[in-house]
Design an enzyme around this catalytic site. Sequence first.
Site, PDB file in Angstrom:
ATOM      1  N   LYS A 161       0.853  -1.192   0.000  1.00 18.13           N
ATOM      2  CA  LYS A 161       0.000   0.000   0.000  1.00 18.13           C
ATOM      3  C   LYS A 161       0.885   1.236   0.000  1.00 18.13           C
ATOM      4  O   LYS A 161       1.764   1.372   0.852  1.00 18.13           O
ATOM      5  CB  LYS A 161      -0.919   0.019   1.219  1.00 18.13           C
ATOM      6  N   ASP A 189      -3.437   4.838  -0.618  1.00 15.74           N
ATOM      7  CA  ASP A 189      -4.190   5.403   0.504  1.00 15.74           C
ATOM      8  C   ASP A 189      -3.942   6.901   0.550  1.00 15.74           C
ATOM      9  O   ASP A 189      -2.800   7.343   0.699  1.00 15.74           O
ATOM     10  CB  ASP A 189      -3.744   4.741   1.805  1.00 15.74           C
TER      11      ASP A 189
END
Length: 368
Positions: A161, A189
Amino acid sequence: MKLTGIELRRIGLPLVSPFRTSFGTQTQRDILLIRAVTDAAEGWGECVTLVDPAYSEEYVDGAVDVLTRFLIPALASADQLDGAAVQTILGGFKGHRMAKAALEMAVLDAELTSLGRPLARELGAVHDRVPCGVSVGIMDSVPQLLDAVQGYVEEGYLRVKLKIEPGWDIEPVRAVRERFGEQLLLQVDANTAYTLADARHLAKLDPFDLLLIEQPLDEDDILGHARLAQLMTTPMCLDESITSARSAAAAISFGACSVVNIKPGRVGGYLEARRIHDVCLAHGVAVWCGGMLETGIGRAANVALAALPGFTLPGDTSGSNRYYHQDITEPFVLDDGHLAVPTGAGIGVAPRPEYLNEVTTWSQWVPL
């Protein structure tokens, strides 16, 4: 089970490396731990607040205040206490979900320890190990990012991520995808760093075949996320917007997300986290377990939660060495991209007393 007292303990742990997101950079964690002492056993909880109200309205000093002045005294009137009773009693106070979650976790750990039952089994886990991803902060340069990702891939993490923000989004993602290919499970994110006006720009992420884009807009902008989900092919995931099973159901009904990140601290505890899981599972919405740079205390409980059937994506349940040179519990060690679900009673782990004392910066005993 009768609660006899609560110990609040703050510890300071330096991070292995600075962790930068769109809302700031962390180099050290100021962590609030809770030890619940009962007539049957004791249990531990971890409060995931930051030192300032940057990620949410909660912060460590505020958590200490609300716990000592309101939440802990409210439990004193209960003749018999368990996790469900804690949730009911604390429901009389607005907000402060991270403080409530830590207190619930400590009481649950004590309750289940006294009964000899693991938290994972109590929550309804169906797996004995969970797949792990890693969260990579914003870096000073793309080459630095590529080196970091290379290291995590070599360690065996199954998903990466990338934290993004305006000015650090398309090119870093492009570089990682080109370097590691389509076989790498990759997601991003934004931690609320964008607005709906950035929709055209964010749509430039679509060609990179991402698992999801997490919380690009403000936490209260459910309709904005629903609109953005229509404008992008990348699956929309909500994090900060999801604070309860009710808010999850509402977001799903509006079409604001097809994936949900469940963070127990953010939603008020593991019992509410399980309800969110159940709502998402019923609607065919994938969930995964997020992280807040927890020690082994919070990590153990998160791994137990991530073993539920609806958690079909690798979460942020990284090994202890991702963030800390030395954990306060026995370290969680990655094995073939997975972490084992604790099998001991309660959360299955406890702090190592000597090291815990070494890193303690403040403590307070609250008798009942």
